[in-house]
Design an enzyme around this catalytic site. Structure first.
Site, short mmCIF file in Angstrom:
data_model
loop_
_atom_site.label_atom_id
_atom_site.label_comp_id
_atom_site.label_asym_id
_atom_site.label_seq_id
_atom_site.Cartn_x
_atom_site.Cartn_y
_atom_site.Cartn_z
N LYS A 28 4.47 17.47 0.56
CA LYS A 28 3.29 17.11 1.34
C LYS A 28 3.67 16.66 2.75
CE LYS A 28 0.62 13.51 0.27
NZ LYS A 28 -0.54 12.63 -0.08
N ARG A 33 3.55 18.07 8.64
CA ARG A 33 4.28 18.16 9.90
C ARG A 33 4.44 19.61 10.36
NH1 ARG A 33 5.41 13.64 7.22
NH2 ARG A 33 6.19 11.77 8.30
N ARG A 129 -8.50 1.64 4.84
CA ARG A 129 -7.09 1.41 5.16
C ARG A 129 -6.91 1.04 6.63
NH1 ARG A 129 -3.65 6.23 2.54
NH2 ARG A 129 -1.96 4.84 3.19
N SER A 174 8.05 2.20 8.07
CA SER A 174 6.92 3.12 7.87
C SER A 174 7.22 4.43 8.58
CB SER A 174 5.62 2.53 8.41
OG SER A 174 4.60 3.50 8.41
N GLN A 176 5.18 6.86 8.67
CA GLN A 176 3.95 7.27 9.34
C GLN A 176 3.88 6.70 10.75
OE1 GLN A 176 0.67 6.11 6.87
NE2 GLN A 176 1.19 7.52 5.22
N ASP A 327 6.30 5.86 -2.46
CA ASP A 327 5.19 6.47 -3.19
C ASP A 327 5.47 6.60 -4.68
OD1 ASP A 327 3.46 6.81 -1.04
OD2 ASP A 327 4.40 8.69 -0.44
N LYS A 354 -1.64 1.02 0.68
CA LYS A 354 -1.68 2.47 0.46
C LYS A 354 -3.12 2.88 0.15
CE LYS A 354 2.56 4.06 0.94
NZ LYS A 354 2.85 5.25 1.78
N ARG A 358 -1.62 -0.81 -4.52
CA ARG A 358 -0.99 -0.20 -5.69
C ARG A 358 -0.32 -1.22 -6.60
NH1 ARG A 358 1.22 5.46 -2.89
NH2 ARG A 358 -0.76 6.57 -3.18
N ARG A 403 -2.01 8.73 -7.05
CA ARG A 403 -0.77 8.36 -7.74
C ARG A 403 -1.02 7.36 -8.87
NH1 ARG A 403 2.65 11.33 -4.88
NH2 ARG A 403 2.39 11.39 -2.62
#
Length: 448
Positions: A28, A33, A129, A174, A176, A327, A354, A358, A403
């Protein structure tokens, strides 16, 4: 399965041996990207093995909205005709990123140094988020963000008209955030520098180099320093997306927990910034081996063979490993239930923000299934009962988190009583073939 419509409850129950090959979807992270950098290059980028889950398809729609020509040729083959760095057009409509935190944050970075105005939204989960972790560094380039309280979507980003390069130290590990800053730096003059105390997944750096950007990475006493020279002309590429290690985690862990199992998961990316789960499982005593180790497209790849492992032991998972498996902690916590003794997982504060919290979601579900769990702000401990002694029998709230849903369905393959999730729909965001793939291996999953 869709995470945006009527809830789809699902049940899993004790299964016979899982056997065969698990052909999991494309990675993913690399899929997102590939589309974004293809859109920012000049010419035709061809992509094979793209993950065609909802998250990635939403990124493809966004690139079309920015003016790139993105075409699905079938069978995971895609072509992107890019508009070049700084060439994004202003979308006519709001950009909906669905459930994807990775998608929205990377896309924000990619447009933040182009003088266009874009409004982003997502589903109920994504709109909860926090986005400030990305919009704060993007503001240093000159971009402006206007969102809901707490820096939440829907949010409008006004791209910098005259962007400046930045030097940014990532406060919390991170990939991201790092990637959003690097993508923004592409259209800023001079050198943009990102410093991370702990190395996170490096797909963005590898792919930027592959597309022809001038990028340098150096390990220094202050951390990992990444220097990107702005305003390159990116060259289109031919990309073969390896299969997703985060998706591979589910059939691998299912095989470890299900008596008599022997499952091969081929062509899995083993980038060292992503493979922490597999190292952890092996340290716990899992019968997990790498076969046919090789390199494809600059990424290490192997076939994983996972066999039933009834004698696993709880361990202390090194905190510095968290970034390479963030993850995978939900499904690791399921494996820990079937190990003997405590599995302690520190340094995982990122899990609180997340798709759901989680730690909280997994802890509540595991307790309902008869497991003792201790937790703090950035750690949790699962007290394993060993194989054959995990009661199960819980109905679990997934909080629109793919997840969480998959982890508890895996748990049900080996618990004494079935496990039920309140909504399996969000699984389609990352692993749309999860149910048929697991069923073909011999797992028992049923709609409720």
């Amino acid at each position: 399965m869709s995470g945006h419509g009527t809830p789809t409850p699902m049940l899993s129950r004790k299964s016979g041996p899982l056997k065969g090959e698990a052909q999991v979807p494309g990675d993913k992270s690399i899929s997102h990207r590939s589309l974004i950098l293809g859109a920012m290059s000049v010419g035709e980028t061809r992509i094979s093995g793209l993950l065609e889950g909802e998250d990635v398809l939403d990124t493809a729609k966004a690139m079309r909205a920015f003016g790139a020509d993105v075409a699905d040729l079938g069978n995971g083959e895609w072509v992107v005709y890019g508009v070049g760095v700084g060439g994004f057009a202003e979308p006519a409509q709001v950009v909906d990123c669905g459930n994807s935190g990775t998608g929205v944050r990377l896309i924000m970075g990619s447009m933040a140094t182009t003088p266009i105005t874009v409004t982003f939204t997502g589903d109920a989960s994504l709109n909860k988020r926090p986005m400030a972790r990305v919009t704060d560094p993007l503001a240093l380039f000159g971009a402006q963000a206007y969102g809901r309280a707490g820096g939440r979507l829907p949010m409008t980003i006004v791209g910098a008209r005259e962007p400046v390069p930045v030097r940014y130290r990532v406060p919390v590990p991170s990939a991201q955030v790092k990637s959003a800053v690097l993508l923004a730096g592409l259209n800023a003059p001079g050198q943009t520098v990102v410093i991370e105390k702990e190395a996170t997944r490096d797909h963005t750096e590898r792919m930027l180099a592959g597309f022809g950007a001038e990028i340098m990475t150096e390990d220094t006493p202050e951390g990992r320093v990444i220097t990107l020279t702005g305003q390159p002309e990116l060259s289109p590429q031919v990309i073969a997306v390896p299969r997703d290690p985060s998706s591979a985690a589910f059939p691998v862990c299912a095989a470890l927990l299900t008596e008599g199992s022997d499952v091969l998961v081929p062509n899995i990316g083993l980038n060292p910034t992503r493979a922490g789960l597999f190292s952890t499982l092996r340290e716990m005593g899992a019968d997990l081996t790498y076969e046919n180790l090789r390199h494809e497209g600059g990424e290490p790849v192997a076939d994983l063979r996972a066999r039933f492992s009834p004698d696993m032991q709880g361990i202390e998972v090194p905190a510095e490993r968290a970034a390479s498996m963030i993850d995978e902690y939900p499904v690791l916590s399921v494996v820990a239930c079937f190990a003997k003794g405590k599995t302690h997982m520190p340094g995982v504060k990122e899990l609180r923000v997340k798709e759901s919290d989680r730690i909280d979601a997994m802890a509540k579900g595991l307790r309902a299934a008869g497991i003792t769990v201790d937790e703090g702000e950035d750690w949790w401990t699962v007290h394993g009962r060993g194989f054959g002694d995990v009661p199960g029998g819980a109905v679990v709230e997934t909080h629109l988190d793919h997840r969480i849903a998959m982890s508890f369905l895996v748990m049900g393959f080996a618990t004494e009583k079935p496990m039920t999730v309140d909504d399996a729909g969000p699984i389609a965001t990352s692993f749309p073939i999860f149910e048929p793939l697991m069923t073909r291996l011999g797992a028992v999953i049923e709609g409720v």
